[in-house]
Motif scaffolding. Structure first.
Motif, mmCIF file in Angstrom:
data_model
loop_
_atom_site.group_PDB
_atom_site.id
_atom_site.type_symbol
_atom_site.label_atom_id
_atom_site.label_comp_id
_atom_site.label_asym_id
_atom_site.label_seq_id
_atom_site.Cartn_x
_atom_site.Cartn_y
_atom_site.Cartn_z
ATOM 1 N N HIS A 99 58.449 49.409 39.948
ATOM 2 C CA HIS A 99 59.461 48.651 40.694
ATOM 3 C C HIS A 99 58.837 47.630 41.632
ATOM 4 O O HIS A 99 59.470 46.666 42.009
ATOM 5 C CB HIS A 99 60.283 49.585 41.586
ATOM 6 C CG HIS A 99 61.044 50.609 40.844
ATOM 7 N ND1 HIS A 99 60.556 51.878 40.626
ATOM 8 C CD2 HIS A 99 62.247 50.558 40.242
ATOM 9 C CE1 HIS A 99 61.448 52.561 39.921
ATOM 10 N NE2 HIS A 99 62.469 51.784 39.673
ATOM 11 N N ALA B 262 57.421 55.256 36.882
ATOM 12 C CA ALA B 262 58.820 54.984 37.293
ATOM 13 C C ALA B 262 59.499 54.140 36.217
ATOM 14 O O ALA B 262 58.991 54.052 35.109
ATOM 15 C CB ALA B 262 58.909 54.361 38.673
ATOM 16 N N ASP B 263 60.613 53.516 36.558
ATOM 17 C CA ASP B 263 61.466 52.878 35.548
ATOM 18 C C ASP B 263 60.694 51.922 34.625
ATOM 19 O O ASP B 263 60.211 50.883 35.046
ATOM 20 C CB ASP B 263 62.586 52.121 36.264
ATOM 21 C CG ASP B 263 63.583 51.509 35.290
ATOM 22 O OD1 ASP B 263 63.365 51.614 34.057
ATOM 23 O OD2 ASP B 263 64.570 50.928 35.759
ATOM 24 N N HIS C 185 65.233 60.374 39.982
ATOM 25 C CA HIS C 185 64.863 59.960 41.338
ATOM 26 C C HIS C 185 65.810 60.559 42.373
ATOM 27 O O HIS C 185 65.401 60.903 43.474
ATOM 28 C CB HIS C 185 64.809 58.434 41.430
ATOM 29 C CG HIS C 185 63.655 57.870 40.652
ATOM 30 N ND1 HIS C 185 63.734 56.707 39.926
ATOM 31 C CD2 HIS C 185 62.408 58.340 40.460
ATOM 32 C CE1 HIS C 185 62.574 56.490 39.329
ATOM 33 N NE2 HIS C 185 61.751 57.464 39.647
ATOM 34 N N GLU C 186 67.065 60.705 41.979
ATOM 35 C CA GLU C 186 68.045 61.319 42.881
ATOM 36 C C GLU C 186 67.656 62.783 43.133
ATOM 37 O O GLU C 186 67.676 63.256 44.269
ATOM 38 C CB GLU C 186 69.420 61.240 42.204
ATOM 39 C CG GLU C 186 70.582 61.449 43.148
ATOM 40 C CD GLU C 186 71.894 61.491 42.364
ATOM 41 O OE1 GLU C 186 72.123 60.591 41.525
ATOM 42 O OE2 GLU C 186 72.657 62.454 42.579
ATOM 43 N N SER D 154 68.982 60.005 32.948
ATOM 44 C CA SER D 154 68.339 58.731 33.298
ATOM 45 C C SER D 154 67.259 58.961 34.344
ATOM 46 O O SER D 154 67.205 60.005 34.989
ATOM 47 C CB SER D 154 69.378 57.763 33.868
ATOM 48 O OG SER D 154 69.854 58.274 35.099
ATOM 49 N N MET D 155 66.431 57.927 34.518
ATOM 50 C CA MET D 155 65.417 57.966 35.570
ATOM 51 C C MET D 155 66.092 57.953 36.930
ATOM 52 O O MET D 155 65.580 58.524 37.886
ATOM 53 C CB MET D 155 64.477 56.760 35.444
ATOM 54 C CG MET D 155 63.427 56.925 34.374
ATOM 55 S SD MET D 155 62.305 58.313 34.666
ATOM 56 C CE MET D 155 61.009 57.507 35.583
ATOM 57 N N ASP D 156 67.246 57.302 37.029
ATOM 58 C CA ASP D 156 67.970 57.283 38.302
ATOM 59 C C ASP D 156 68.338 58.708 38.713
ATOM 60 O O ASP D 156 68.192 59.086 39.877
ATOM 61 C CB ASP D 156 69.253 56.439 38.185
ATOM 62 C CG ASP D 156 68.933 54.950 38.223
ATOM 63 O OD1 ASP D 156 67.782 54.612 38.586
ATOM 64 O OD2 ASP D 156 69.813 54.145 37.891
ATOM 65 N N GLU D 157 68.809 59.484 37.749
ATOM 66 C CA GLU D 157 69.148 60.880 38.053
ATOM 67 C C GLU D 157 67.913 61.660 38.476
ATOM 68 O O GLU D 157 67.960 62.521 39.338
ATOM 69 C CB GLU D 157 69.791 61.561 36.826
ATOM 70 C CG GLU D 157 71.228 61.167 36.604
ATOM 71 C CD GLU D 157 71.884 61.949 35.477
ATOM 72 O OE1 GLU D 157 71.393 63.030 35.099
ATOM 73 O OE2 GLU D 157 72.902 61.455 34.959
ATOM 74 N N ALA E 34 61.691 48.224 34.666
ATOM 75 C CA ALA E 34 61.829 47.525 35.948
ATOM 76 C C ALA E 34 61.264 46.096 35.897
ATOM 77 O O ALA E 34 61.881 45.158 36.405
ATOM 78 C CB ALA E 34 61.171 48.319 37.062
#
Ligand SMILES: [Zn+2]
Length: 318
Positions: free
Chosen positions: A142, A168-169, A60-61, A55-58, A172
């Motif tokens: 975002h 980015a996402d 960004h992490e 995922s995009m969250d991963e 969003a």
């Protein structure tokens, strides 16, 4: 007769491939740096990703943990940008499109966009003056449009920036939210591009082009699932700036051999090959061509055509 680029691909001659001019039109310049340079300047050694993210969250992490630590504050981010010019130069990139996120101006004392811009110009002059740099303003999907408008204004006022991107996402906010800032960019004559069809659908690509009047799409690979959308992109000469390794490492595409860039190319869509986040993926511009060639996706002659797609100025939409 084979061109020099074709011959270098056939021979797998990496130094020769690196020496041949190429463009990188999809490079998030903070994440595009040369690993050795980053380590020498910051003491942080950033090993590239060794597994596919989900995922995009991963993503960004990962960025927060690695590039976020190496490139702290406004000046740290400039080291990240310098590292990208170093990496681009090493890989024979002669045309680099990228820049800072408009939000980053809030990190500078008194929001000095002119100083931020001058610092990047100095980096370009110092690290890779022979590269044609197309300075880009970046927007995060975002951010509320109110802030994007406010932060973009001083960038527009400088009459220096030549392109604009939204990233980015992808989910969003709906794409039409960003119309005001794209209208302002169009009035300033910037090349308009946005990320679409990386996580989203073919319809999302079509909608982004229509709503924001895009000249180019970053990724856009989902378009390959729709003959209509591919025809629309081909007819309107909308260029897709594709990043094959990124698509694999973010789980968007199963393998290099199965990459939909072939289908897009066959449908007459103008495509280019780029790096996205070179530091994260441990790649340079050269590697992407070689990977597509070795996976049998394109012939050497086709890859040379794709290389030239990035070096020529695309006519804007008819
Ligand atoms: Zn990207």
């Amino acid at each position: 007769m084979a061109t020099a680029f074709e011959a270098a691909l056939l021979a797998g001659d990496i130094p020769a491939l690196r020496a041949i001019p190429k463009a990188d039109l999809h490079n998030h310049i903070i994440g595009g740096g040369n690993r050795d340079y980053v380590r020498d300047r910051t003491g942080v050694d950033i090993a590239p990703l060794d597994h596919v993210l989900n995922s995009m969250d991963e993503m960004h992490e990962w960025s927060g943990k690695h590039t976020g630590v190496a490139f702290k504050g406004p000046h740290g981010r400039m080291v990240g940008i310098e590292a990208s010019f170093v990496q681009a130069r090493l890989h024979g990139v002669t045309r680099l499109d990228g820049g800072e996120d408009v939000w980053a101006m809030t990190l500078w004392e008194n929001r000095e966009v002119a100083r931020l811009t001058q610092t990047m110009r100095d980096i370009h002059a110092r690290a890779a003056p022979e590269i044609e740099w197309i300075p880009q303003m970046g927007l995060s999907r975002h951010c509320p449009i109110k802030y994007l408008m406010e932060w973009s204004a001083p960038f527009f006022d400088l009459d220096f920036y030549q392109s604009i991107d939204l990233y980015a996402d992808e989910f969003a906010q709906p794409i039409n939210v960003f119309k005001p800032v794209y209208r302002a960019a169009k009035a300033k004559g910037l090349r308009l591009r946005a990320h679409a069809g990386e996580w989203g659908t073919a319809d999302d690509v079509w909608q982004a082009v229509e709503e924001l009047e895009l000249d180019e799409v970053q990724h856009g690979i989902a378009a390959a699932s729709s003959p209509q959308v591919m025809r629309f992109l081909a007819d309107n000469r909308i260029r897709l700036n594709v990043c094959p390794t990124s698509n694999i490492m973010l789980g968007r595409v199963e393998s290099m051999a199965a990459h939909p860039i072939r289908k897009l190319f066959d449908a007459g869509v103008i495509v280019t090959v780029n790096t996205d986040d070179a530091l994260m993926f441990g790649i340079g511009a050269t590697d992407e061509y070689l990977a597509l060639y070795r996976a049998g996706v394109f012939t050497a002659a086709e890859l040379d055509q794709i290389r030239l797609n990035g070096l020529t100025d695309q006519p804007l939409r008819p």
